[in-house]
Write a protein that holds these residues in place. Structure first.
Motif, PDB file in Angstrom:
ATOM      1  N   MET A   1       0.411  -1.277   0.156  1.00  0.00           N
ATOM      2  CA  MET A   1      -0.237  -0.348  -0.283  1.00  0.00           C
ATOM      3  C   MET A   1       0.980   1.450   0.065  1.00  0.00           C
ATOM      4  SD  MET A   1      -3.513  -0.520  -0.152  1.00  0.00           S
ATOM      5  CE  MET A   1      -4.249  -1.789   0.347  1.00  0.00           C
ATOM      6  N   THR A   2       1.679   1.234   0.670  1.00  0.00           N
ATOM      7  CA  THR A   2       2.877   2.317   0.706  1.00  0.00           C
ATOM      8  C   THR A   2       3.121   2.669  -0.215  1.00  0.00           C
ATOM      9  OG1 THR A   2       5.186   0.685   1.250  1.00  0.00           O
ATOM     10  CG2 THR A   2       3.893   1.746   3.113  1.00  0.00           C
ATOM     11  N   ALA A   3       2.765   2.295  -1.624  1.00  0.00           N
ATOM     12  CA  ALA A   3       3.608   3.321  -3.150  1.00  0.00           C
ATOM     13  C   ALA A   3       2.275   3.570  -3.428  1.00  0.00           C
ATOM     14  CB  ALA A   3       3.384   1.736  -3.901  1.00  0.00           C
ATOM     15  N   LEU A   4       0.853   3.708  -2.847  1.00  0.00           N
ATOM     16  CA  LEU A   4       0.058   4.630  -3.598  1.00  0.00           C
ATOM     17  C   LEU A   4       0.145   5.694  -3.123  1.00  0.00           C
ATOM     18  CD1 LEU A   4      -3.148   2.558  -2.051  1.00  0.00           C
ATOM     19  CD2 LEU A   4      -1.520   2.255  -4.834  1.00  0.00           C
ATOM     20  N   ASN A   5       0.828   6.326  -1.741  1.00  0.00           N
ATOM     21  CA  ASN A   5       1.085   7.745  -2.073  1.00  0.00           C
ATOM     22  C   ASN A   5       0.239   8.754  -2.388  1.00  0.00           C
ATOM     23  OD1 ASN A   5       3.030  10.480  -2.041  1.00  0.00           O
ATOM     24  ND2 ASN A   5       3.147  10.346  -4.083  1.00  0.00           N
ATOM     25  N   LEU A   6      -1.349   8.111  -1.308  1.00  0.00           N
ATOM     26  CA  LEU A   6      -2.601   8.782  -0.918  1.00  0.00           C
ATOM     27  C   LEU A   6      -2.398  10.107  -0.399  1.00  0.00           C
ATOM     28  CD1 LEU A   6      -4.367   5.720   0.062  1.00  0.00           C
ATOM     29  CD2 LEU A   6      -3.914   6.376  -2.957  1.00  0.00           C
ATOM     30  N   VAL A   7      -3.238  11.209  -1.164  1.00  0.00           N
ATOM     31  CA  VAL A   7      -3.788  12.246  -0.824  1.00  0.00           C
ATOM     32  C   VAL A   7      -4.712  12.358   0.215  1.00  0.00           C
ATOM     33  CG1 VAL A   7      -3.638  14.834  -0.711  1.00  0.00           C
ATOM     34  CG2 VAL A   7      -1.914  14.366  -1.950  1.00  0.00           C
ATOM     35  N   ASP A   8      -5.240  12.648   1.284  1.00  0.00           N
ATOM     36  CA  ASP A   8      -6.295  12.591   2.024  1.00  0.00           C
ATOM     37  C   ASP A   8      -7.112  13.833   2.308  1.00  0.00           C
ATOM     38  OD1 ASP A   8      -9.163  12.006   3.761  1.00  0.00           O
ATOM     39  OD2 ASP A   8      -8.168  11.193   5.004  1.00  0.00           O
ATOM     40  N   ILE A   9      -8.017  14.883   1.550  1.00  0.00           N
ATOM     41  CA  ILE A   9      -8.257  16.374   1.237  1.00  0.00           C
ATOM     42  C   ILE A   9      -9.574  15.901   2.356  1.00  0.00           C
ATOM     43  CG2 ILE A   9      -7.947  16.213  -1.238  1.00  0.00           C
ATOM     44  CD1 ILE A   9     -11.073  16.496  -1.712  1.00  0.00           C
ATOM     45  N   GLY A  10      -9.976  15.354   3.194  1.00  0.00           N
ATOM     46  CA  GLY A  10     -10.653  15.358   4.338  1.00  0.00           C
ATOM     47  C   GLY A  10     -10.495  15.008   5.335  1.00  0.00           C
ATOM     48  N   ALA A  11      -9.979  15.144   6.698  1.00  0.00           N
ATOM     49  CA  ALA A  11     -10.153  14.087   7.849  1.00  0.00           C
ATOM     50  C   ALA A  11     -10.324  15.473   8.832  1.00  0.00           C
ATOM     51  CB  ALA A  11      -8.398  13.104   7.866  1.00  0.00           C
ATOM     52  N   ASN A  12     -11.427  15.170   9.370  1.00  0.00           N
ATOM     53  CA  ASN A  12     -11.311  16.014  11.272  1.00  0.00           C
ATOM     54  C   ASN A  12     -10.430  15.509  11.822  1.00  0.00           C
ATOM     55  OD1 ASN A  12     -14.314  17.414  10.037  1.00  0.00           O
ATOM     56  ND2 ASN A  12     -14.249  15.191   9.576  1.00  0.00           N
ATOM     57  N   LEU A  13      -9.695  15.499  11.914  1.00  0.00           N
ATOM     58  CA  LEU A  13      -8.718  14.496  12.660  1.00  0.00           C
ATOM     59  C   LEU A  13      -8.931  15.431  14.300  1.00  0.00           C
ATOM     60  CD1 LEU A  13      -4.948  13.771  11.383  1.00  0.00           C
ATOM     61  CD2 LEU A  13      -7.333  12.370  11.306  1.00  0.00           C
ATOM     62  N   THR A  14      -9.124  16.656  14.316  1.00  0.00           N
ATOM     63  CA  THR A  14      -9.376  17.651  15.640  1.00  0.00           C
ATOM     64  C   THR A  14     -10.159  17.360  16.252  1.00  0.00           C
ATOM     65  OG1 THR A  14     -10.522  19.149  14.816  1.00  0.00           O
ATOM     66  CG2 THR A  14      -8.401  19.241  14.652  1.00  0.00           C
ATOM     67  N   HIS A  15     -11.395  16.080  16.203  1.00  0.00           N
ATOM     68  CA  HIS A  15     -12.396  15.296  16.259  1.00  0.00           C
ATOM     69  C   HIS A  15     -12.298  14.489  17.928  1.00  0.00           C
ATOM     70  CE1 HIS A  15     -16.007  12.373  17.849  1.00  0.00           C
ATOM     71  NE2 HIS A  15     -16.376  13.018  16.780  1.00  0.00           N
ATOM     72  N   GLU A  16     -13.024  14.664  18.982  1.00  0.00           N
ATOM     73  CA  GLU A  16     -11.453  13.989  19.741  1.00  0.00           C
ATOM     74  C   GLU A  16     -12.283  12.587  20.335  1.00  0.00           C
ATOM     75  OE1 GLU A  16     -16.406  13.467  22.020  1.00  0.00           O
ATOM     76  OE2 GLU A  16     -15.376  14.696  22.750  1.00  0.00           O
ATOM     77  N   SER A  17     -12.516  11.947  19.476  1.00  0.00           N
ATOM     78  CA  SER A  17     -12.319  10.368  19.209  1.00  0.00           C
ATOM     79  C   SER A  17     -10.776  10.171  19.315  1.00  0.00           C
ATOM     80  CB  SER A  17     -12.788   9.557  17.605  1.00  0.00           C
ATOM     81  OG  SER A  17     -12.655   9.973  16.684  1.00  0.00           O
ATOM     82  N   PHE A  18      -9.941  10.828  17.808  1.00  0.00           N
ATOM     83  CA  PHE A  18      -8.921  10.837  18.119  1.00  0.00           C
ATOM     84  C   PHE A  18      -7.514  11.173  18.767  1.00  0.00           C
ATOM     85  CE2 PHE A  18      -9.869  11.042  13.998  1.00  0.00           C
ATOM     86  CZ  PHE A  18      -9.834   9.752  13.217  1.00  0.00           C
ATOM     87  N   ARG A  19      -8.038  11.918  19.608  1.00  0.00           N
ATOM     88  CA  ARG A  19      -7.045  12.715  21.318  1.00  0.00           C
ATOM     89  C   ARG A  19      -6.559  11.360  21.648  1.00  0.00           C
ATOM     90  NH1 ARG A  19     -11.726  15.903  24.282  1.00  0.00           N
ATOM     91  NH2 ARG A  19     -11.978  17.822  22.393  1.00  0.00           N
ATOM     92  N   ALA A  20      -7.191  10.063  22.102  1.00  0.00           N
ATOM     93  CA  ALA A  20      -6.185   8.758  23.542  1.00  0.00           C
ATOM     94  C   ALA A  20      -5.183   8.464  21.595  1.00  0.00           C
ATOM     95  CB  ALA A  20      -7.410   8.076  22.822  1.00  0.00           C
ATOM     96  N   ASP A  21      -4.764   8.179  21.078  1.00  0.00           N
ATOM     97  CA  ASP A  21      -4.214   7.445  19.562  1.00  0.00           C
ATOM     98  C   ASP A  21      -3.962   8.049  18.766  1.00  0.00           C
ATOM     99  OD1 ASP A  21      -6.834   7.225  18.819  1.00  0.00           O
ATOM    100  OD2 ASP A  21      -6.416   4.985  18.089  1.00  0.00           O
ATOM    101  N   PHE A  22      -3.900   9.456  18.921  1.00  0.00           N
ATOM    102  CA  PHE A  22      -3.821  10.370  17.602  1.00  0.00           C
ATOM    103  C   PHE A  22      -2.155   9.750  16.702  1.00  0.00           C
ATOM    104  CE2 PHE A  22      -1.938  14.073  15.599  1.00  0.00           C
ATOM    105  CZ  PHE A  22      -2.971  14.532  14.605  1.00  0.00           C
ATOM    106  N   ASP A  23      -1.280   9.239  17.124  1.00  0.00           N
ATOM    107  CA  ASP A  23      -0.001   9.346  16.539  1.00  0.00           C
ATOM    108  C   ASP A  23      -0.151   7.895  15.875  1.00  0.00           C
ATOM    109  OD1 ASP A  23       1.337  11.539  17.536  1.00  0.00           O
ATOM    110  OD2 ASP A  23       2.386  10.184  19.490  1.00  0.00           O
ATOM    111  N   GLU A  24      -1.155   7.119  16.396  1.00  0.00           N
ATOM    112  CA  GLU A  24      -1.010   5.958  16.185  1.00  0.00           C
ATOM    113  C   GLU A  24      -1.793   5.364  14.890  1.00  0.00           C
ATOM    114  OE1 GLU A  24      -1.476   6.206  19.160  1.00  0.00           O
ATOM    115  OE2 GLU A  24      -0.168   4.660  20.362  1.00  0.00           O
ATOM    116  N   VAL A  25      -3.130   6.611  15.214  1.00  0.00           N
ATOM    117  CA  VAL A  25      -3.566   7.279  13.487  1.00  0.00           C
ATOM    118  C   VAL A  25      -2.538   7.902  12.868  1.00  0.00           C
ATOM    119  CG1 VAL A  25      -5.468   8.696  13.239  1.00  0.00           C
ATOM    120  CG2 VAL A  25      -5.718   6.958  14.769  1.00  0.00           C
ATOM    121  N   LEU A  26      -2.185   8.191  13.026  1.00  0.00           N
ATOM    122  CA  LEU A  26      -1.010   9.014  11.877  1.00  0.00           C
ATOM    123  C   LEU A  26      -0.424   7.816  11.464  1.00  0.00           C
ATOM    124  CD1 LEU A  26       0.101  12.172  12.718  1.00  0.00           C
ATOM    125  CD2 LEU A  26      -1.867  12.333  11.483  1.00  0.00           C
ATOM    126  N   ALA A  27       0.555   7.478  12.611  1.00  0.00           N
ATOM    127  CA  ALA A  27       1.782   5.984  11.760  1.00  0.00           C
ATOM    128  C   ALA A  27       0.552   4.874  10.701  1.00  0.00           C
ATOM    129  CB  ALA A  27       2.206   5.064  13.473  1.00  0.00           C
TER     130      ALA A  27
END
Length: 266
Positions: A1-27
């Motif tokens: 999958m790493t070869a796809l080089n994708l751009v996500d043009i819309g993600a609500n990463l400030t949402h509270e559901s991402f607070r506990a594992d934000f770094d893992e979400v990015l990884a």
């Protein structure tokens, strides 16, 4: 999958559901081929937070700054000043999420129209693209957009879920189109599998709208039901299948479009 080089043009990463594992979400996003993400600003506080995240993760995260129609009743002079300040920052790549939503009607129509028109003016003044939302308000939305269309540089109708006539109206006005995991929903998104073929290759972009719109056909389904950018590869595959194109082709063209649209460094 790493070869796809994708751009996500819309993600609500400030949402509270991402607070506990934000770094893992990015990884996980990186591990699944997502190389850049636009963090959506949908309120005054959310836009400020989106900018902060982009500043903390240069090159990988970027931001938009705007007020979603759900929050239009909160729009005042201070909000307008903040959005103008944020829109001048290099990490902020577009004005929005802004537009009209007559489906939920969390804000009165008059307030939505006022907030939308004021943000359209910000885009005119700062020269950055528009990140747009429309649901059950097409006629008013088009009327507002038409008043400034010749004075804005670019516009994307994000999370497009509408009908053919709406899509044609947007394409006739030179808009880009953002497609989400809605296309994976056999109940509500079946029509998108036909319509996505009408989107010119140079105006197609893809997004997750995380944490919302988790693709319904994921196997296995995550127990928490939260969408996240790692699933953009799944959206890309669904779009490619509907268009009759290779996954790597859709990945490349959608990413190229996003980088050109938002003026991102590759």
């Amino acid at each position: 999958m790493t070869a796809l080089n994708l751009v996500d043009i819309g993600a609500n990463l400030t949402h509270e559901s991402f607070r506990a594992d934000f770094d893992e979400v990015l990884a996980r996003a990186r591990a699944h081929g997502v190389t850049q993400i636009l963090v959506t600003g949908a309120s005054a506080a959310g836009s400020r937070a989106a900018h902060a995240l982009a500043a903390e993760h240069p090159g990988f995260l970027h931001a938009t700054a705007g007020v979603h129609p759900h929050h239009a009743h909160e729009y005042d002079a201070a909000t307008d000043a903040l959005l103008r300040e944020l829109s001048a920052q290099p990490q902020v790549k577009a004005v929005g999420e802004t537009g009209l939503d007559y489906f939920r009607n969390y804000s009165p129509h008059a307030a939505q129209l006022d907030a939308f028109e004021r943000q359209l003016q910000i885009a005119v003044d700062c020269g950055k693209p528009l990140f747009l939302h429309q649901r059950d308000a097409h006629e008013d939305f088009i009327a507002c957009l038409d008043r400034v269309r010749d004075r804005i540089c670019r516009a994307v109708v994000h999370c497009f879920t509408g009908e053919r006539a709406e899509l044609i109206d947007y394409l006739d006005r030179g808009c880009h189109i953002g497609i989400t995991g809605w296309i994976c929903d056999e109940r509500r998104g079946q029509h998108l599998r036909e319509l996505v073929r009408l989107i010119p290759a140079d105006r197609l972009m893809i997004e997750t709208d995380a944490p919302y719109l988790l693709p319904r056909d994921l196997v296995p389904k995550p127990s928490h039901r939260r969408n996240e950018p790692m699933y953009l590869a799944h959206v890309c595959a669904a779009v490619a299948a509907a268009r009759g194109e290779r996954v790597d082709t859709v990945a490349q063209l959608s990413s190229d479009n996003a980088r050109a649209f938002f003026a991102l460094d590759d």
